[in-house]
Design a protein around this motif. Structure first.
Motif, PDB file in Angstrom:
ATOM      1  N   LEU A  77      45.278 -48.513  36.035  1.00  0.00           N
ATOM      2  CA  LEU A  77      44.774 -49.473  37.014  1.00  0.00           C
ATOM      3  C   LEU A  77      43.244 -49.523  37.056  1.00  0.00           C
ATOM      4  N   ASP A  78      42.602 -49.276  35.898  1.00  0.00           N
ATOM      5  CA  ASP A  78      41.143 -49.305  35.833  1.00  0.00           C
ATOM      6  C   ASP A  78      40.708 -50.697  35.357  1.00  0.00           C
ATOM      7  N   PHE A  79      40.907 -51.704  36.226  1.00  0.00           N
ATOM      8  CA  PHE A  79      40.682 -53.098  35.821  1.00  0.00           C
ATOM      9  C   PHE A  79      39.224 -53.371  35.445  1.00  0.00           C
ATOM     10  N   LYS A  80      38.319 -52.739  36.194  1.00  0.00           N
ATOM     11  CA  LYS A  80      36.893 -53.007  35.972  1.00  0.00           C
ATOM     12  C   LYS A  80      36.502 -52.602  34.543  1.00  0.00           C
ATOM     13  N   LEU A  81      36.948 -51.404  34.160  1.00  0.00           N
ATOM     14  CA  LEU A  81      36.620 -50.906  32.823  1.00  0.00           C
ATOM     15  C   LEU A  81      37.218 -51.806  31.741  1.00  0.00           C
ATOM     16  N   VAL A  82      38.459 -52.221  31.951  1.00  0.00           N
ATOM     17  CA  VAL A  82      39.131 -53.051  30.947  1.00  0.00           C
ATOM     18  C   VAL A  82      38.453 -54.420  30.851  1.00  0.00           C
TER      19      VAL A  82
END
Ligand code: FAD
Length: 574
Positions: A77-82
């Motif tokens: 759930l690391d949307f920012k990184l992705v």
């Protein structure tokens, strides 16, 4: 001819380091430091960059060679990184380095019909959506496709039929990591950066409580040079703590080293048109096709030995073979392996460290002040080097200065990118003129982009350079020549490890090419007979030590076997 890294250029760089005052001195010529040097130089800052080893000799030549959003981070759930990584992927593919970065399809095999397909499709769908949004709503790679079992087997005939009920095909991209770094350094040089490899920062100087520069040692001669710099940016990856300690301050980052290894196999060993992405109990496994070989990786384990020469153990190798064999119809054996390599992830250390959870440490980067005038940056990944670089330079300059001189790298092509399409369109004609087939032209364009014209000009000047290497015919003699005259190779290992990557891509680790490559290098670099023999012996000893390490069961015994051989130029990084 654009910027050349060479022995003469390095001499001039070392003189400049002692004579001029720099706005920004970057320590570390991995992808992070190289990106910072380009970011700073292209803002108009007077910039210098040094590395204690060859360019990219640290982690940046030992990655999975993917420019990717990281599907696995989506599941954390690391949307920012992705989202950030996918935006960078789009930029690299379309504008910054379309010659070096190539879109690559992967299959994600599914085992359960409904739930898993729906769950995976939402994940990959989000991945595609983030990529399209990050690229200003343009598609830089095709979006996911759902494949039936039959269609999946057609794309990957060597998969075990009972390993899947169907698959999702999605795109990421791949890059020769070391070549990206060397191209970044050369592009920074084009915009005025002063660059010297095998030049180690041994002291950080201060004046009035502020960092004022550094003392660097030219490791080729032992000469020490005092460099004046308004800002120092420490981009030394897993060596971050050692370098920041030179400032004698308590500030800075804590970095954990986690080892990941890869296997290299011949292209013909696995019949497939696409790569494969598998989730494992600890992490993920990639089976990645390249023009002439496959790369399989990776592992993720804490590393406690010296940082300079991480090596795979026999246990690491078995782990990868076992996981790949869970899906491959004809099991891989050790005899199939033509190369291996290991790298150390610079993972930012949380306050309370539990090593057994190193796969959970965030891959995001952090920039921090070590002492007034010196900042450190670590973490992140190859894919996000440009964002890391821009953040580091912004932070070093401070808000006001950074606003006046913003980063311009988001649209700045690397050397070899301008004019790429025009040169690609001439590929057939050029191939005919020089007697090169379509595969050779593809190989050359993916390594040099539009600068292939410079390589061909070198062949015009000396037609013998147009001949393939006898022991490694997929490379031309001109590529070895260029490694020494344009790409900054100073030693035989610089050629065979990071530029003509036979060390990891040939079954004999490049041993049979040593004589021919050393002859070309000796002529260009002016080596005596004695020096040439020493270079060859050192490289052969190195291969023997690497092979011995692979047979060892533990990190401790494998590192001991590898460290039996000393470096051709001792960087003495621990
Ligand atoms: C197994 C593995 C697989 C990976 N796969 C991917 C992938 O597929 N895609 C992706 O995006 N990322 C990937 N990564 C992450 C990525 O490779 C790293 O984040 C990145 O390469 C780190 O680069 P760096 O420049 O920070 O460090 P490095 O490349 O290690 O550079 C640091 C440099 O500092 C130099 N140095 C140290 N001390 C001094 C000194 N005193 N003076 C001068 N120089 C000094 C060293 O010589 C070194 O060259 C992977 C990492 C690993 C380990």
């Amino acid at each position: 001819m654009s910027y050349q890294l060479s022995v003469t250029q390095r001499e001039a760089a070392l003189s400049a380091l002692g004579e001029e005052e720099f706005d920004c001195l970057v320590i570390g010529g991995g992808v992070t430091g190289a990106g910072i040097a380009l970011d700073a130089a292209s803002r108009g800052l007077k910039t210098a960059i040094v590395d204690a080893q060859d360019w990219a000799f640290g982690t940046s030549s030992r990655s999975s060679r993917l420019v990717h959003g990281g599907l696995r981070y989506l599941y954390q759930l690391d949307f920012k990184l992705v989202a950030e990584a996918l935006t960078e992927r789009g930029r690299l593919l379309s504008r910054i380095a379309p010659h070096l970065v190539e879109a690559q399809p992967f299959l994600w095999p599914l085992k359960q019909r409904v739930v898993e397909r729906a769950y995976s499709a939402v994940g990959v769908g989000m991945y595609d959506a983030l990529a399209v949004a990050g690229a200003g709503f343009k598609k830089t790679v095709p979006v996911q496709k759902h494949l039936s079992k039959k269609a999946a087997i057609e794309r990957f005939p060597d998969i075990k039929p009972d390993a899947l009920i169907g698959a999702i095909e999605f795109y990421d991209s791949r890059v020769d990591d070391a070549r990206l770094v060397i191209t970044l350094i050369r592009t920074a040089g084009q915009y005025g950066a002063v660059a010297a490899s095998r030049t180690k920062v041994v002291e950080v100087t201060k004046s009035g409580g502020r960092v004022s520069g550094a003392v660097v040692e030219d490791l080729e001669t032992g000469n020490k040079i005092t460099v004046k710099a308004k800002h120092i940016i420490n981009a030394t990856g897993v060596w971050t703590e050692q370098t920041q300690d030179l400032a004698g301050s308590t500030g800075g980052l804590k970095v954990l080293a986690a080892k990941g290894i890869h296997l290299v196999l011949p292209r013909e060993r696995i019949k497939a048109e696409a790569g494969m992405f598998l989730r494992t109990e600890k992490s993920v496994l990639f089976i990645i096709p390249w023009q002439y070989y496959w790369v399989i990786g990776t592992t993720d384990t804490a590393w406690h030995e010296k940082l300079t020469h991480p090596v795979p153990t026999s246990e690491d190798i078995d782990y990868l073979l076992d996981h790949a064999n869970e899906v491959l119809a004809t099991p891989l054996t050790r005899d199939d392996i033509i190369g291996t390599y290991a790298g150390l992830r610079p993972l930012l250390q949380p306050k309370v460290l539990d090593e057994s959870k190193s796969t959970k440490v965030s891959r995001e980067h952090t920039v921090t002040e070590v002492a007034p005038g010196m900042v450190a940056i670590a973490g992140g990944k190859l894919t996000t080097y440009r964002v890391m670089a821009s953040d580091a330079v912004d932070f070093a300059l401070g808000k006001d200065d950074a606003k006046r001189r913003p980063s311009i790298t988001a649209d700045l092509p690397l050397l070899g990118a301008p004019g790429l399409e025009a040169v690609r369109n001439q590929s057939e004609r050029l191939g005919k003129k020089y007697g090169f087939d379509a595969d050779r032209m593809k190989h050359l364009l993916s390594r040099y982009g539009s600068e292939v014209l410079d390589l061909l000009a070198a062949i015009d000047a000396d037609p013998s350079l147009g001949e393939p290497l006898q022991a490694a015919p997929r490379f031309l003699r001109a590529e070895v020549h260029r490694a020494c005259t344009v790409e900054g190779a100073m030693h035989l290992e610089d050629i065979l490890i990071t530029r003509i990557r036979l060390n990891s891509e040939a079954r004999d680790r490049g041993a049979s090419a040593v004589d021919e490559v050393a002859d070309i290098a000796a002529e260009v670099l002016g080596w005596s007979m004695e020096r040439k023999e020493a270079e060859k012996q050192n490289y052969r000893d190195r291969i023997a030590a690497e092979l011995a390490a692979e047979g060892q069961p533990t990190d401790e015994t494998a590192a001991a076997a590898r460290n039996e051989v000393s470096d051709i130029v001792a960087a003495e990084l621990n």
